[in-house]
Design a protein around this motif. Structure first.
Motif, PDB file in Angstrom:
ATOM      1  N   ASP A  94      -0.770  -2.072   7.373  1.00 10.66           N
ATOM      2  CA  ASP A  94       0.563  -1.945   7.531  1.00 10.66           C
ATOM      3  C   ASP A  94       1.586  -2.335   8.366  1.00 10.66           C
ATOM      4  O   ASP A  94       3.023  -2.190   8.210  1.00 10.66           O
ATOM      5  N   ALA A 111      14.462  -4.178   4.803  1.00 12.52           N
ATOM      6  CA  ALA A 111      13.914  -2.390   4.410  1.00 12.52           C
ATOM      7  C   ALA A 111      13.929  -2.339   2.995  1.00 12.52           C
ATOM      8  O   ALA A 111      15.547  -2.155   2.817  1.00 12.52           O
ATOM      9  N   GLU A 142       8.865  -1.215   4.992  1.00 17.09           N
ATOM     10  CA  GLU A 142       9.500  -0.094   6.063  1.00 17.09           C
ATOM     11  C   GLU A 142      10.635  -0.665   6.680  1.00 17.09           C
ATOM     12  O   GLU A 142      11.591   0.122   6.845  1.00 17.09           O
ATOM     13  N   THR A 143      10.128  -1.404   7.589  1.00 15.19           N
ATOM     14  CA  THR A 143      11.224  -2.132   8.626  1.00 15.19           C
ATOM     15  C   THR A 143      10.913  -3.038   8.902  1.00 15.19           C
ATOM     16  O   THR A 143       9.690  -4.269   8.869  1.00 15.19           O
ATOM     17  N   VAL A 162       4.724  -0.131   3.623  1.00 13.47           N
ATOM     18  CA  VAL A 162       4.506   1.815   3.412  1.00 13.47           C
ATOM     19  C   VAL A 162       3.940   1.004   1.667  1.00 13.47           C
ATOM     20  O   VAL A 162       4.089   0.148   1.355  1.00 13.47           O
TER      21      VAL A 162
END
Length: 166
Positions: A94, A111, A142-143, A162
């Motif tokens: 991840d 994101a 996610e970021t 994710v």
């Protein structure tokens, strides 16, 4: 640039630098002057400091077979992108890390974006070389840790993913 070499399946990070007298090999905290000499008859000699040892070398793509001091060694080269992708296995898949220090020159995802395996997550520049960092798997971004123009160190977390539905 660091290189990833496995010696008889044991991974090592190393780099070879220039010195006034030739080359210097850096492996962990060990720094040693090295040279490889080839005779006219095809024989090779490894020189480390004052020590000289005859060696036989056979190259097969990214694998080098060496016979040195009565021992056989199998050296396998792994490029940085493949090394870091493999190192990111399991839950660490991840996290997408920087294979080298550099600067962000493009960030085509944000994101919340859905990505497929192989999609470009971020484009970096290091030593005037552009590298597209690809997604190791499908998922949701996610970021994105760095923005355009920001610099980062090797192994910095560039992007976190994710799984869909998390």
């Amino acid at each position: 640039m660091q290189h990833h070499i496995s010696v008889n399946d044991v991974p090592h990070r190393l780099w070879l630098g220039r010195s006034d007298d030739g080359y210097v090999l850096h492996v962990g905290d060990v720094v040693a002057p090295v040279a490889l000499r080839h005779d006219a008859d095809g024989r090779s000699t490894l020189v480390t400091g004052e020590r000289q040892a005859p060696m036989v070398i056979a190259v097969d793509g990214d694998v080098i077979h060496i016979h040195l001091d009565g021992e056989a060694y199998r050296l396998a080269y792994t490029d940085a992108v493949t090394f870091h992708a493999a190192a990111a296995g399991g839950a660490a898949g991840d996290i997408v890390r920087a294979p080298m220090p550099g600067v962000v020159i493009a960030s085509p995802v944000a994101a919340g974006d859905e990505v497929a395996a192989g999609d470009t997550l971020i484009v970096i520049e290091s030593m005037k070389l552009e590298t597209a960092i690809k997604s190791p798997r499908a998922g949701i971004v996610e970021t994105v840790s760095f923005t355009l123009g920001q610099t980062f160190d090797r192994d910095a977390i560039l992007v976190k993913l994710v799984s869909e539905g998390e």
